[in-house]
Write an enzyme that holds these catalytic residues in place. Structure first.
Site, PDB file in Angstrom:
ATOM      1  CE  LYS A  11       0.890   1.274   4.442  1.00 41.77           C
ATOM      2  NZ  LYS A  11       1.599   2.520   4.838  1.00 41.77           N
TER       3      LYS A  11
ATOM      4  CG  ASP B 285      -0.969  -0.062   8.074  1.00 42.04           C
ATOM      5  OD1 ASP B 285      -1.797   0.839   8.343  1.00 42.04           O
ATOM      6  OD2 ASP B 285       0.246   0.159   7.908  1.00 42.04           O
TER       7      ASP B 285
END
Length: 299
Positions: free
Chosen positions: A10, A137
């Site tokens: 990401k 996350d």
């Protein structure tokens, strides 16, 4: 039988960070975009829980119960009254300690792989709940695409993305500890009034329209000053990419990987070549987003 799951890296196109909470965490407005750099996690039946890892910087990956992949397997097994007897092999391609959620990706990948291998058929809500327990996350690594994360970043709202965004990533010579970067953020902000983190409407609109120029004008990372304070050489990498024509430059998450938004594949090749010859980074990767979240590749 074995199950292999692919999970993406990401980039945080916005990372707004609030003041430290009493529990030590920080409230965030975290706009995630999954990009096409992947780890693969393969789950195979075994007599006991075992972790192995291959790929770039695999020697830096813990192979004990502190690994998020191991913790994911244990958490799922505990919920279903099972023994977490599984061999988890991680094929790394996401930078280690690079601010791109490689460890979180491995946790999400292991969770999906074990669920498929063991036939636990956990509903998505349960998987996301386990992900949130593992780390801020990890839920996004499961869902992919683009999302706004609030709270610690684990409470997700999917975001519309109207096109493909092209990126160049530069890997640094060494890693950065996420807790250390947050501690430096707190130190730098000591005595100042830190505003509540809020997602940028301009940035969300740019994502929805697929407009790279508008996105470039809106990207931000409140942890970047802290990362640069701990790793000043990253400024040279950012300058090299900006000089080569990147639309926007930023530290990815807590760093030290640096991210460069570009207009198209041709621009990506130009920026990548400039970074490779700059002597300011260890490795350069070109990719795009959004990418799918944790995906079963085969059994």
């Amino acid at each position: 039988m074995s199950v292999t799951v692919r999970v993406p890296a990401k980039v945080n196109v916005q990372l707004a960070v609030g003041a430290a909470r009493p529990d030590g965490f920080h409230d965030l407005a975290n706009v995630f975009l999954a990009v096409g750099l992947y780890d693969e996690v393969t789950a195979t039946p075994a007599d006991e829980l075992r972790i192995t890892c291959t790929g770039p910087d695999a020697d830096q990956v813990p192979l004990d119960a502190t690994n998020l992949a191991a913790r994911a397997a244990i958490a799922l097994a505990v919920r279903h009254g099972m023994d977490p007897a599984v061999h988890l092999h991680i094929a790394k391609d996401i930078p280690v300690a690079g601010g791109m959620a490689g460890g979180s990706a491995d946790g999400a990948g292991a969770l999906v792989a074990c669920d498929a291998l063991w036939g636990t058929r956990a509903p998505r809500e349960e998987l996301l709940d386990i992900c949130a327990e593992l780390g801020s996350d990890v839920p996004f690594s499961l869902v992919g695409g683009a999302a706004l994360g609030i709270g610690r970043g684990e409470k997700l709202t999917a975001l519309e993305v109207g096109g493909t965004f092209h990126w160049v990533f530069a890997m640094a010579e060494r890693g950065l500890s996420t807790p250390a970067v947050f501690r430096e953020f707190d130190r730098l902000g000591e005595g100042t009034d830190i505003p509540e983190p809020v997602a940028s409407h301009e940035l969300l609109d740019a994502l929805a329209k697929g407009d790279p120029d508008a996105l470039a004008a809106a990207v931000s990372n409140d942890l970047q000053p802290a990362a640069l304070s701990l790793f000043p050489e990253l400024a040279d990498t950012l300058t090299a990419g900006r000089t080569a024509g990147a639309l926007a430059t930023l530290v990815s998450g807590s760093g030290p990987t640096t991210a460069f938004l570009v207009r198209d594949p041709e621009s990506a090749a130009k920026v990548a070549a400039a970074l490779e010859s700059s002597g300011t980074c260890r490795k350069v990767r070109v990719t795009s987003g959004p990418a799918l979240g944790a995906t079963v590749l085969g059994r």
